[in-house]
Scaffold this motif. Structure first.
Motif, short mmCIF file in Angstrom:
data_model
loop_
_atom_site.label_atom_id
_atom_site.label_comp_id
_atom_site.label_asym_id
_atom_site.label_seq_id
_atom_site.Cartn_x
_atom_site.Cartn_y
_atom_site.Cartn_z
N ARG A 130 27.88 36.86 37.58
CA ARG A 130 28.55 37.88 38.39
C ARG A 130 27.57 38.55 39.35
O ARG A 130 27.93 38.91 40.47
N VAL A 131 26.32 38.71 38.91
CA VAL A 131 25.30 39.28 39.79
C VAL A 131 25.02 38.34 40.95
O VAL A 131 24.95 38.75 42.12
N LEU A 152 35.33 39.87 45.81
CA LEU A 152 34.89 39.43 44.49
C LEU A 152 35.93 39.65 43.40
O LEU A 152 35.77 39.20 42.27
N GLY A 153 36.99 40.37 43.74
CA GLY A 153 38.05 40.62 42.78
C GLY A 153 37.72 41.68 41.75
O GLY A 153 38.24 41.64 40.62
N VAL A 154 36.85 42.63 42.12
CA VAL A 154 36.50 43.72 41.21
C VAL A 154 36.64 45.04 41.94
O VAL A 154 36.76 45.09 43.17
N THR A 155 36.62 46.12 41.19
CA THR A 155 36.66 47.43 41.82
C THR A 155 35.28 47.79 42.36
O THR A 155 34.27 47.21 41.95
N LEU A 156 35.25 48.76 43.25
CA LEU A 156 33.98 49.21 43.79
C LEU A 156 33.09 49.75 42.67
O LEU A 156 31.88 49.47 42.63
N LYS A 157 33.68 50.47 41.73
CA LYS A 157 32.90 51.03 40.63
C LYS A 157 32.30 49.91 39.77
O LYS A 157 31.16 50.00 39.33
#
Length: 239
Positions: A130-131, A152-157
């Protein structure tokens, strides 16, 4: 204590440094292997590049010295020094290193070769999927961090947490580093500074000038006039 990363990178882009592509005998965490002998630190400051290096320094009458460099956030100066031989194993951006165990095992070696070091790096370094995906996205797309998070399909947090936890740097750090290094690589194409700044994602010429000063310690025109800086900008690095 003398910073081995300062020594290596300030000379790594000057005379006498040989940079080789990584062969299949090296783990995927290694981006490049470089070699140097003679004078170090004569080519000016080391510029931030987003990579860490495992560096071994050999001098007559001394045991090999092993060091894992840190990430630089600003240009770093080193003192002049002459070495018999120095080899650097440049790690991929975002590589996680079990530094204590790696250095401990290297210091126990009676003799060493690249194959031995490569095996120890395989044992004590790793990439986080993921990194790697996040850094690749940030490097390739000059967009707001929130937009990269959506890609990327993730939240900003979540993106902030992943990168801060595994690289000790924020997404903003990586985005700004990628932008300034990409700009530096094409600086010879600049004909009008104002247009060049806008074309490379800066709000205006003054914004670009501040970023060059922050990351490289010089103005864009000074950077363009310094061959050593331009060589560093073209090295294997993040962005």
């Amino acid at each position: 204590m003398l910073d081995a990363r300062c020594i290596a990178n300030s000379s790594a882009h000057g005379e006498g440094m040989q940079q080789n592509s990584v062969t299949t005998s090296h783990p995927e965490t290694v981006a490049q292997v470089w070699y140097h002998s003679g004078e170090l630190g004569a080519s000016g400051p080391v510029l931030p590049d987003g990579c860490r290096d495992l560096i071994v320094t050999e001098q007559d009458g001394h045991s090999p010295s092993w060091h894992v460099s840190e990430l630089f956030d600003a240009p770093h100066h080193s003192q002049l020094r002459t070495v018999k031989r120095m080899i650097g194993f440049r790690l991929q951006p975002g590589t996680m290193v079990n530094e204590r165990e790696l250095i401990s095992e290297l210091n126990l070696l009676q003799s060493w070769d690249e194959a031995t070091v490569a095996q120890l790096l395989a044992d004590h370094t790793r990439t986080h999927k993921r990194v790697a995906e996040a850094l690749s996205c940030i490097a390739e797309e000059q967009r707001p961090i929130a937009a990269s998070a959506r890609t990327l399909g993730v939240t900003l947090k979540t993106l902030q947490r992943i990168l801060t936890q595994h690289t000790s740097r924020t997404p903003v750090y990586w985005r700004q580093l990628a932008r300034i290094r990409k700009t530096a690589r094409c600086i010879e194409n600049a004909e009008n500074w104002a247009d060049f700044a806008l074309d490379n994602g800066f709000s205006d010429q003054a914004h670009m000038a501040r970023e060059f000063q922050r990351w490289f310690g010089v103005s864009p025109s000074q950077f363009a006039e310094t061959p050593g800086f331009k060589r560093q900008a073209r090295s294997v690095a993040f962005g």
